[in-house]
Design a protein around this motif. Structure first.
Motif, PDB file in Angstrom:
ATOM      1  N   HIS A 158     162.641  20.081  65.591  1.00  0.00           N
ATOM      2  CA  HIS A 158     162.188  20.412  64.246  1.00  0.00           C
ATOM      3  C   HIS A 158     161.199  19.370  63.721  1.00  0.00           C
ATOM      4  CE1 HIS A 158     162.297  22.262  60.335  1.00  0.00           C
ATOM      5  NE2 HIS A 158     162.594  21.105  59.782  1.00  0.00           N
ATOM      6  N   ARG A 159     161.409  18.116  64.063  1.00  0.00           N
ATOM      7  CA  ARG A 159     160.514  17.037  63.602  1.00  0.00           C
ATOM      8  C   ARG A 159     159.244  16.936  64.426  1.00  0.00           C
ATOM      9  NH1 ARG A 159     165.553  14.091  63.329  1.00  0.00           N
ATOM     10  NH2 ARG A 159     165.035  13.257  65.374  1.00  0.00           N
ATOM     11  N   ASN A 160     159.232  17.513  65.618  1.00  0.00           N
ATOM     12  CA  ASN A 160     158.091  17.420  66.511  1.00  0.00           C
ATOM     13  C   ASN A 160     156.929  18.226  65.930  1.00  0.00           C
ATOM     14  OD1 ASN A 160     156.303  17.277  68.599  1.00  0.00           O
ATOM     15  ND2 ASN A 160     157.719  17.970  70.167  1.00  0.00           N
ATOM     16  N   GLU A 161     155.751  17.603  65.814  1.00  0.00           N
ATOM     17  CA  GLU A 161     154.594  18.277  65.226  1.00  0.00           C
ATOM     18  C   GLU A 161     153.561  18.704  66.251  1.00  0.00           C
ATOM     19  OE1 GLU A 161     152.906  16.183  61.993  1.00  0.00           O
ATOM     20  OE2 GLU A 161     154.787  15.983  60.916  1.00  0.00           O
ATOM     21  N   GLN A 162     153.810  18.469  67.531  1.00  0.00           N
ATOM     22  CA  GLN A 162     152.842  18.866  68.549  1.00  0.00           C
ATOM     23  C   GLN A 162     152.677  20.384  68.590  1.00  0.00           C
ATOM     24  OE1 GLN A 162     154.265  17.070  72.129  1.00  0.00           O
ATOM     25  NE2 GLN A 162     153.064  15.222  71.807  1.00  0.00           N
ATOM     26  N   GLY A 163     153.731  21.112  68.383  1.00  0.00           N
ATOM     27  CA  GLY A 163     153.631  22.569  68.363  1.00  0.00           C
ATOM     28  C   GLY A 163     152.770  23.055  67.219  1.00  0.00           C
ATOM     29  N   LEU A 173     149.376  25.316  67.431  1.00  0.00           N
ATOM     30  CA  LEU A 173     149.246  26.538  66.649  1.00  0.00           C
ATOM     31  C   LEU A 173     147.982  26.504  65.797  1.00  0.00           C
ATOM     32  CD1 LEU A 173     150.430  29.248  65.782  1.00  0.00           C
ATOM     33  CD2 LEU A 173     151.704  28.020  64.030  1.00  0.00           C
ATOM     34  N   GLU A 174     147.680  25.355  65.215  1.00  0.00           N
ATOM     35  CA  GLU A 174     146.460  25.233  64.412  1.00  0.00           C
ATOM     36  C   GLU A 174     145.226  25.467  65.273  1.00  0.00           C
ATOM     37  OE1 GLU A 174     146.820  21.355  62.762  1.00  0.00           O
ATOM     38  OE2 GLU A 174     148.252  21.969  61.233  1.00  0.00           O
ATOM     39  N   LYS A 175     145.217  24.913  66.466  1.00  0.00           N
ATOM     40  CA  LYS A 175     144.079  25.124  67.373  1.00  0.00           C
ATOM     41  C   LYS A 175     143.950  26.591  67.735  1.00  0.00           C
ATOM     42  CE  LYS A 175     144.262  20.522  69.371  1.00  0.00           C
ATOM     43  NZ  LYS A 175     144.584  19.740  70.572  1.00  0.00           N
ATOM     44  N   LEU A 176     145.077  27.233  67.997  1.00  0.00           N
ATOM     45  CA  LEU A 176     145.061  28.654  68.327  1.00  0.00           C
ATOM     46  C   LEU A 176     144.519  29.486  67.170  1.00  0.00           C
ATOM     47  CD1 LEU A 176     145.910  30.899  70.346  1.00  0.00           C
ATOM     48  CD2 LEU A 176     148.102  30.917  69.175  1.00  0.00           C
TER      49      LEU A 176
END
Length: 67
Positions: A15-20, A24-27
């Protein structure tokens, strides 16, 4: 009980991980560029096809005249 704590800990880390979120922003940025381009290509496909065929015929004609 110990496995429940591990699962909870793992879910909290995910939940704390922001890599996803970055992925998603790049996508979404790519989709914002690609989708309008795709719409334009689909809307003007007959005009584009006609233009490409005309240019191809010109190139073939020039090649036959030179050969």
């Amino acid at each position: 009980m110990n496995s429940l704590r591990r699962i909870k800990s793992t879910l909290a880390r995910l939940h704390r991980n922001e890599q996803g979120a970055e992925g998603l922003e790049k996508l979404l940025i790519v989709a914002a560029i690609v989708l309008p381009l795709l719409a334009v290509l689909l809307f003007f496909r007959s005009d584009i096809t006609e233009w490409v065929n005309d240019k191809w015929d010109e190139v073939k004609g020039d090649a036959q005249q030179d050969g």
